[in-house]
Design a protein around this motif. Structure first.
Motif, mmCIF file in Angstrom:
data_model
loop_
_atom_site.group_PDB
_atom_site.id
_atom_site.type_symbol
_atom_site.label_atom_id
_atom_site.label_comp_id
_atom_site.label_asym_id
_atom_site.label_seq_id
_atom_site.Cartn_x
_atom_site.Cartn_y
_atom_site.Cartn_z
ATOM 1 N N ASN A 32 0.831 -1.209 0.000
ATOM 2 C CA ASN A 32 0.000 0.000 0.000
ATOM 3 C C ASN A 32 0.864 1.256 0.000
ATOM 4 O O ASN A 32 1.807 1.350 0.775
ATOM 5 C CB ASN A 32 -0.888 0.053 1.251
ATOM 6 C CG ASN A 32 -2.028 -0.921 1.171
ATOM 7 O OD1 ASN A 32 -2.131 -1.812 1.979
ATOM 8 N ND2 ASN A 32 -2.868 -0.783 0.178
ATOM 9 N N GLY A 33 0.504 2.188 -0.870
ATOM 10 C CA GLY A 33 1.196 3.475 -0.871
ATOM 11 C C GLY A 33 2.551 3.456 -1.546
ATOM 12 O O GLY A 33 3.281 4.458 -1.522
ATOM 13 N N LYS B 114 2.076 2.546 -6.959
ATOM 14 C CA LYS B 114 1.646 1.775 -8.126
ATOM 15 C C LYS B 114 0.604 2.564 -8.943
ATOM 16 O O LYS B 114 0.764 2.736 -10.146
ATOM 17 C CB LYS B 114 1.066 0.415 -7.696
ATOM 18 C CG LYS B 114 2.030 -0.413 -6.854
ATOM 19 C CD LYS B 114 1.466 -1.770 -6.485
ATOM 20 C CE LYS B 114 0.205 -1.735 -5.630
ATOM 21 N NZ LYS B 114 0.388 -1.135 -4.292
ATOM 22 N N SER B 115 -0.444 3.036 -8.261
ATOM 23 C CA SER B 115 -1.480 3.800 -8.987
ATOM 24 C C SER B 115 -0.875 5.073 -9.561
ATOM 25 O O SER B 115 -1.211 5.483 -10.680
ATOM 26 C CB SER B 115 -2.629 4.194 -8.051
ATOM 27 O OG SER B 115 -3.234 3.054 -7.521
ATOM 28 N N THR B 116 0.018 5.693 -8.793
ATOM 29 C CA THR B 116 0.670 6.929 -9.267
ATOM 30 C C THR B 116 1.392 6.674 -10.595
ATOM 31 O O THR B 116 1.351 7.510 -11.497
ATOM 32 C CB THR B 116 1.672 7.420 -8.192
ATOM 33 O OG1 THR B 116 0.938 7.686 -7.002
ATOM 34 C CG2 THR B 116 2.405 8.657 -8.637
HETATM 35 P P1 ATP Z 1 -2.498 1.207 -2.937
HETATM 36 O O1 ATP Z 1 -2.109 -0.214 -3.185
HETATM 37 O O2 ATP Z 1 -2.852 1.452 -1.510
HETATM 38 O O3 ATP Z 1 -3.516 1.725 -3.904
HETATM 39 P P2 ATP Z 1 -0.322 2.468 -4.420
HETATM 40 O O4 ATP Z 1 0.932 1.661 -4.479
HETATM 41 O O5 ATP Z 1 -1.194 2.448 -5.624
HETATM 42 O O6 ATP Z 1 -1.140 2.082 -3.126
HETATM 43 P P3 ATP Z 1 -0.366 5.322 -4.683
HETATM 44 O O7 ATP Z 1 -1.858 5.410 -4.603
HETATM 45 O O8 ATP Z 1 0.273 5.536 -5.996
HETATM 46 O O9 ATP Z 1 0.143 3.940 -4.072
HETATM 47 O O10 ATP Z 1 0.228 6.362 -3.621
HETATM 48 C C1 ATP Z 1 1.631 6.689 -3.529
HETATM 49 C C2 ATP Z 1 1.800 7.850 -2.565
HETATM 50 O O11 ATP Z 1 1.248 9.040 -3.117
HETATM 51 C C3 ATP Z 1 1.090 7.634 -1.224
HETATM 52 O O12 ATP Z 1 1.894 8.188 -0.216
HETATM 53 C C4 ATP Z 1 -0.204 8.436 -1.390
HETATM 54 O O13 ATP Z 1 -0.671 8.896 -0.149
HETATM 55 C C5 ATP Z 1 0.214 9.566 -2.288
HETATM 56 N N1 ATP Z 1 -0.897 10.017 -3.147
HETATM 57 C C6 ATP Z 1 -1.584 9.273 -4.044
HETATM 58 N N2 ATP Z 1 -2.527 10.017 -4.685
HETATM 59 C C7 ATP Z 1 -2.433 11.270 -4.167
HETATM 60 C C8 ATP Z 1 -3.128 12.505 -4.430
HETATM 61 N N3 ATP Z 1 -4.091 12.608 -5.347
HETATM 62 N N4 ATP Z 1 -2.756 13.586 -3.683
HETATM 63 C C9 ATP Z 1 -1.760 13.497 -2.760
HETATM 64 N N5 ATP Z 1 -1.066 12.377 -2.491
HETATM 65 C C10 ATP Z 1 -1.392 11.273 -3.191
#
Ligand code: ATP
Length: 242
Positions: free
Chosen positions: A37-38, A41-43
């Motif tokens: 988590n975090g 990946k989505s970013t």
């Molecule tokens: P998950 O498996 O929980 O979805 P992830 O690996 O996809 O996690 P991301 O959602 O890309 O992770 O988040 C990466 C970092 O960027 C995290 O610290 C998150 O809090 C931050 N983050 C993501 N989207 C935003 C946003 N729109 N504004 C500010 N911070 C963000």
């Protein structure tokens, strides 16, 4: 390489979320990006799809190339309609008050070739017969699994050749999860290039040809699925140590 992310640094406001991510996806491949988590990946997917702030991140440096050409100045609608990439977002984001058919039709708005769109509709219904049976049903009354099918179907209706999937197994019972992955495998066998984000690393590595491990905004491992499965640090952190 069809798609390459090169030393990408991105931020949300002042906070840097990716610290030099590099990865590549070749035509016809299934590549997975795993991580907790975090991790970012989505970013990574949102950066590729050029999603604008506030939801989308701002690129500080690095590049994203499609067929060798930078897409950093490409607006999101052209990423979909000209480069033929589509994102199935986490949480599906379908229009609950519209029917299945209306959700699918909406995704064709930028297409000019009606025959190709109609062939894609046949393909969606062939892949997910459940959606054909429920085509007149309001989408909010679909089950979670059916909504996920609709989210994938909607992406296909854009005419995509590269499919980016953000946690398609999320909230699905095991049987439905395997059905979904079988459908995705079939799409790949028919030529679809796939970049998949998954928290279920075991499932992802069984499905993908290659993978990368993302940890707090950095790629910490990469290789074929079998290489990653036998990597002791990957096993320890993501495969339950077995
Ligand atoms: P998950 O498996 O929980 O979805 P992830 O690996 O996809 O996690 P991301 O959602 O890309 O992770 O988040 C990466 C970092 O960027 C995290 O610290 C998150 O809090 C931050 N983050 C993501 N989207 C935003 C946003 N729109 N504004 C500010 N911070 C963000």
């Amino acid at each position: 390489m069809l798609l390459s992310v090169e030393n990408l640094h991105v931020r949300y406001g002042r906070i840097e979320a990716l610290h030099g991510v590099s990865l590549s996806v070749d035509q016809g491949e299934i590549v997975t990006l795993i991580g907790s988590n975090g991790a970012g990946k989505s970013t990574t997917l949102h950066s590729i799809m050029r999603l604008p702030p506030p939801e989308g991140p701002t690129v500080i440096s690095g590049d994203i190339r499609f067929n060798g050409k930078s897409l950093l100045s490409t607006p999101p609608h052209l990423v979909v309609s000209s480069l033929h990439m589509a994102l199935v977002p986490e949480g599906r984001h379908i229009f609950g008050n519209l029917t299945v058919m209306e959700n699918l039709s909406l995704a064709t708005y930028a297409r000019k070739d009606d025959k190709a769109a109609s062939r894609d509709l046949d393909r969606v219904f062939d892949l997910f017969p459940r959606l054909a049976e429920r085509r007149k049903q309001r989408s909010e009354s679909l089950s979670g699994g059916e909504q996920q099918m609709l989210a994938v179907g909607r992406a296909l209706m854009s005419g995509c050749e590269v499919l980016l999937l953000d946690e398609p197994s999320m909230g699905l019972a095991p049987l439905l999860m395997y059905d979904m992955f079988r459908a995705l495998k079939k799409l790949n066998q028919d030529g679809m290039t796939i970049l998949l984000i998954e928290q279920n690393a075991r499932l992802a590595l069984d499905f993908a040809h290659r993978g990368y491990v993302l940890d707090t905004g950095e790629i910490v491992a990469g290789g074929s699925s079998s290489e990653l499965r036998s990597d002791s640090s990957v096993r320890e952190a993501y495969l339950g140590g077995v």
